[in-house]
Design an enzyme around this catalytic site. Structure first.
Site, PDB file in Angstrom:
ATOM      1  N   SER A 144       1.691  -3.683   0.560  1.00 39.28           N
ATOM      2  CA  SER A 144       1.119  -4.330  -0.627  1.00 39.28           C
ATOM      3  C   SER A 144       1.044  -5.833  -0.390  1.00 39.28           C
ATOM      4  O   SER A 144       1.718  -6.364   0.511  1.00 39.28           O
ATOM      5  CB  SER A 144       2.048  -4.060  -1.824  1.00 39.28           C
ATOM      6  OG  SER A 144       1.662  -4.792  -2.960  1.00 39.28           O
TER       7      SER A 144
ATOM      8  N   TYR B  49      10.090  -2.865  -6.147  1.00 34.29           N
ATOM      9  CA  TYR B  49       8.786  -2.656  -5.493  1.00 34.29           C
ATOM     10  C   TYR B  49       8.667  -3.590  -4.282  1.00 34.29           C
ATOM     11  O   TYR B  49       8.265  -3.174  -3.192  1.00 34.29           O
ATOM     12  CB  TYR B  49       7.661  -2.895  -6.505  1.00 34.29           C
ATOM     13  CG  TYR B  49       6.293  -2.491  -6.016  1.00 34.29           C
ATOM     14  CD1 TYR B  49       5.869  -1.162  -6.058  1.00 34.29           C
ATOM     15  CD2 TYR B  49       5.392  -3.432  -5.514  1.00 34.29           C
ATOM     16  CE1 TYR B  49       4.610  -0.787  -5.615  1.00 34.29           C
ATOM     17  CE2 TYR B  49       4.131  -3.072  -5.065  1.00 34.29           C
ATOM     18  CZ  TYR B  49       3.734  -1.751  -5.129  1.00 34.29           C
ATOM     19  OH  TYR B  49       2.486  -1.383  -4.686  1.00 34.29           O
TER      20      TYR B  49
HETATM   21  N1  LIG Z   1      -3.448  -0.327  -6.891  1.00 39.18           N
HETATM   22  C1  LIG Z   1      -2.982  -1.454  -6.398  1.00 39.18           C
HETATM   23  O1  LIG Z   1      -3.277  -2.549  -6.907  1.00 39.18           O
HETATM   24  C2  LIG Z   1      -2.079  -1.440  -5.198  1.00 39.18           C
HETATM   25  C3  LIG Z   1      -1.752  -2.681  -4.627  1.00 39.18           C
HETATM   26  C4  LIG Z   1      -0.915  -2.690  -3.524  1.00 39.18           C
HETATM   27  C5  LIG Z   1      -0.436  -1.521  -2.989  1.00 39.18           C
HETATM   28  N2  LIG Z   1      -0.771  -0.331  -3.575  1.00 39.18           N
HETATM   29  C6  LIG Z   1      -0.221   0.880  -2.983  1.00 39.18           C
HETATM   30  O2  LIG Z   1      -1.260   1.789  -2.712  1.00 39.18           O
HETATM   31  C7  LIG Z   1      -0.731   3.117  -2.683  1.00 39.18           C
HETATM   32  C8  LIG Z   1      -1.623   4.034  -3.498  1.00 39.18           C
HETATM   33  O3  LIG Z   1      -1.514   3.666  -4.866  1.00 39.18           O
HETATM   34  P1  LIG Z   1      -2.761   3.696  -5.882  1.00 39.18           P
HETATM   35  O4  LIG Z   1      -2.980   2.294  -6.297  1.00 39.18           O
HETATM   36  O5  LIG Z   1      -3.852   4.494  -5.344  1.00 39.18           O
HETATM   37  O6  LIG Z   1      -2.028   4.394  -7.132  1.00 39.18           O
HETATM   38  P2  LIG Z   1      -2.296   5.803  -7.866  1.00 39.18           P
HETATM   39  O7  LIG Z   1      -1.186   5.950  -8.849  1.00 39.18           O
HETATM   40  O8  LIG Z   1      -3.691   5.866  -8.355  1.00 39.18           O
HETATM   41  O9  LIG Z   1      -2.105   6.857  -6.674  1.00 39.18           O
HETATM   42  C9  LIG Z   1      -0.835   7.122  -6.114  1.00 39.18           C
HETATM   43  C10 LIG Z   1      -0.712   8.609  -5.870  1.00 39.18           C
HETATM   44  O10 LIG Z   1       0.575   8.861  -5.290  1.00 39.18           O
HETATM   45  C11 LIG Z   1       1.083  10.057  -5.883  1.00 39.18           C
HETATM   46  N3  LIG Z   1       2.545  10.092  -5.818  1.00 39.18           N
HETATM   47  C12 LIG Z   1       3.435   9.364  -6.512  1.00 39.18           C
HETATM   48  N4  LIG Z   1       4.682   9.752  -6.220  1.00 39.18           N
HETATM   49  C13 LIG Z   1       4.569  10.758  -5.323  1.00 39.18           C
HETATM   50  C14 LIG Z   1       5.517  11.585  -4.663  1.00 39.18           C
HETATM   51  N5  LIG Z   1       6.838  11.455  -4.890  1.00 39.18           N
HETATM   52  N6  LIG Z   1       5.062  12.511  -3.788  1.00 39.18           N
HETATM   53  C15 LIG Z   1       3.738  12.675  -3.577  1.00 39.18           C
HETATM   54  N7  LIG Z   1       2.789  11.943  -4.202  1.00 39.18           N
HETATM   55  C16 LIG Z   1       3.210  10.988  -5.060  1.00 39.18           C
HETATM   56  C17 LIG Z   1       0.612   9.988  -7.337  1.00 39.18           C
HETATM   57  O11 LIG Z   1       0.665  11.272  -7.958  1.00 39.18           O
HETATM   58  C18 LIG Z   1      -0.793   9.434  -7.176  1.00 39.18           C
HETATM   59  O12 LIG Z   1      -1.737  10.467  -7.046  1.00 39.18           O
HETATM   60  C19 LIG Z   1       0.706   3.007  -3.203  1.00 39.18           C
HETATM   61  O13 LIG Z   1       1.603   3.019  -2.109  1.00 39.18           O
HETATM   62  C20 LIG Z   1       0.718   1.654  -3.887  1.00 39.18           C
HETATM   63  O14 LIG Z   1       2.009   1.101  -3.943  1.00 39.18           O
HETATM   64  C21 LIG Z   1      -1.573  -0.272  -4.660  1.00 39.18           C
END
Ligand SMILES: NC(=O)c1ccc[n+]([C@@H]2O[C@H](COP(=O)([O-])OP(=O)(O)OC[C@H]3O[C@@H](n4cnc5c(N)ncnc54)[C@H](O)[C@@H]3O)[C@@H](O)[C@H]2O)c1
Length: 276
Positions: free
Chosen positions: A140, A153
């Site tokens: 991130s 986080y």
């Molecule tokens: N959206 C942002 O702004 C952002 C920024 C930086 C990093 N990220 C990272 O990107 C990655 C994807 O996140 P996103 O933004 O698409 O969020 P999102 O919530 O849309 O998708 C995350 C997915 O992970 C699944 N998940 C959560 N816990 C789980 C578990 N224990 N086992 C299996 N699946 C699980 C959820 O059900 C969901 O479908 C994450 O690692 C997040 O930290 C996101």
């Protein structure tokens, strides 16, 4: 890796957001995609979007060693050994350190950090059978800079970065490449799927209010993030940054490794004000 065509690509957390966009984009580029998520309903939605593309989908909680190992075995059985593992599943928590529970802290670490370790352990033996393979770990912007209310986080995402940067060097003389991805604000369900009790200013917040203000400040769509990630993988980039805010904060953090919080503070105040 020069192309995703005919590659076997495993992605965790592909029921939503970045993971879903990565799966759809990879399928469009001719890959066989193996996806998993803890949420069966959202995983089924991704499967419907994949249509006739070759795929495998399994409900997996990345907190479970046994489930992640079973996912890897199912991938090898259906498609042969994976060429790429994307350790993407993640959750968010906003709470000050002195009031958050140890249980919540461990929940974040177990998914965001140990989930990446489990995915890497389970798929590494498969990646080693290829002459071109890739580990993609999603960290991130908060794996580059620390922010109040994000101690758990931040810790999980800095840990993903440390793990990835070490692994990249250990695997340097092998055909396995490692990319660590640092997205800024991507318009996904990350806030809605998380737990949020305090904003960056320490004042109480709710998931609904934080989700509203987050949606107003995101810079990139999940599809945009997916194309940047796959382009970075195809160029064997060790570090993939997404969004102008990430480039800006990466620079500020390099110039002011101890002083960057003073630059961040006014932006966090604006963000906190917008929440209410
Ligand atoms: N959206 C942002 O702004 C952002 C920024 C930086 C990093 N990220 C990272 O990107 C990655 C994807 O996140 P996103 O933004 O698409 O969020 P999102 O919530 O849309 O998708 C995350 C997915 O992970 C699944 N998940 C959560 N816990 C789980 C578990 N224990 N086992 C299996 N699946 C699980 C959820 O059900 C969901 O479908 C994450 O690692 C997040 O930290 C996101």
């Amino acid at each position: 890796m020069k192309t995703l065509k005919n590659k076997v690509i495993a992605i965790t957390g592909a029921g939503s957001g970045i993971g879903r966009a990565l799966a759809l984009d990879a399928a469009k580029q001719g890959a066989s995609v193996a996806i998993c998520d803890r949420n069966a309903d959202s995983l089924a939605e991704t499967v419907a979007l994949l249509g006739d593309a070759p795929h495998l989908a399994t409900v997996v909680d990345v907190r479970s060693d046994a489930e992640v190992l079973a996912f890897a075995a199912a991938v090898a059985e259906k498609f042969g050994p994976a060429h790429v593992i994307v350790n993407n599943a993640g959750v968010a928590l906003s709470h000050y350190f002195d009031s958050q529970s140890r249980e919540d802290f461990e929940w974040v670490m177990d998914i965001n950090f140990w989930g990446v370790v489990r995915g890497t352990e389970a798929f590494l033996p498969q990646l080693k059978t290829h002459d071109d393979a890739h580990i993609v770990n999603i960290s991130s912007l908060f794996g580059l800079v620390g922010v109040p209310s994000q101690s758990a986080y931040n810790a999980s995402k800095f840990a993903v970065r440390g793990l990835s940067e070490s692994l990249r060097q250990e695997l340097h003389d092998t055909p396995i490449h490692v990319s660590c991805v640092h997205p800024g604000g991507i318009d996904t369900n990350i806030i809605r799927n998380g737990k949020h009790l305090q904003g960056a200013d320490g004042k109480p917040t709710t998931t609904a209010s934080l989700a509203r203000s987050f949606a107003r400040t995101t810079s990139t769509t999940p599809d945009g993030a997916a194309s940047i990630i796959w382009a970075g993988v195809l160029r064997n980039r060790g570090r993939i940054l997404i969004g102008p805010e990430t480039y800006a904060m990466d620079l500020v953090q390099r110039l002011l490794p101890a002083g960057y919080p003073a630059v961040l503070r006014p932006f966090l105040r604006i963000f906190s004000t917008k929440q209410r």
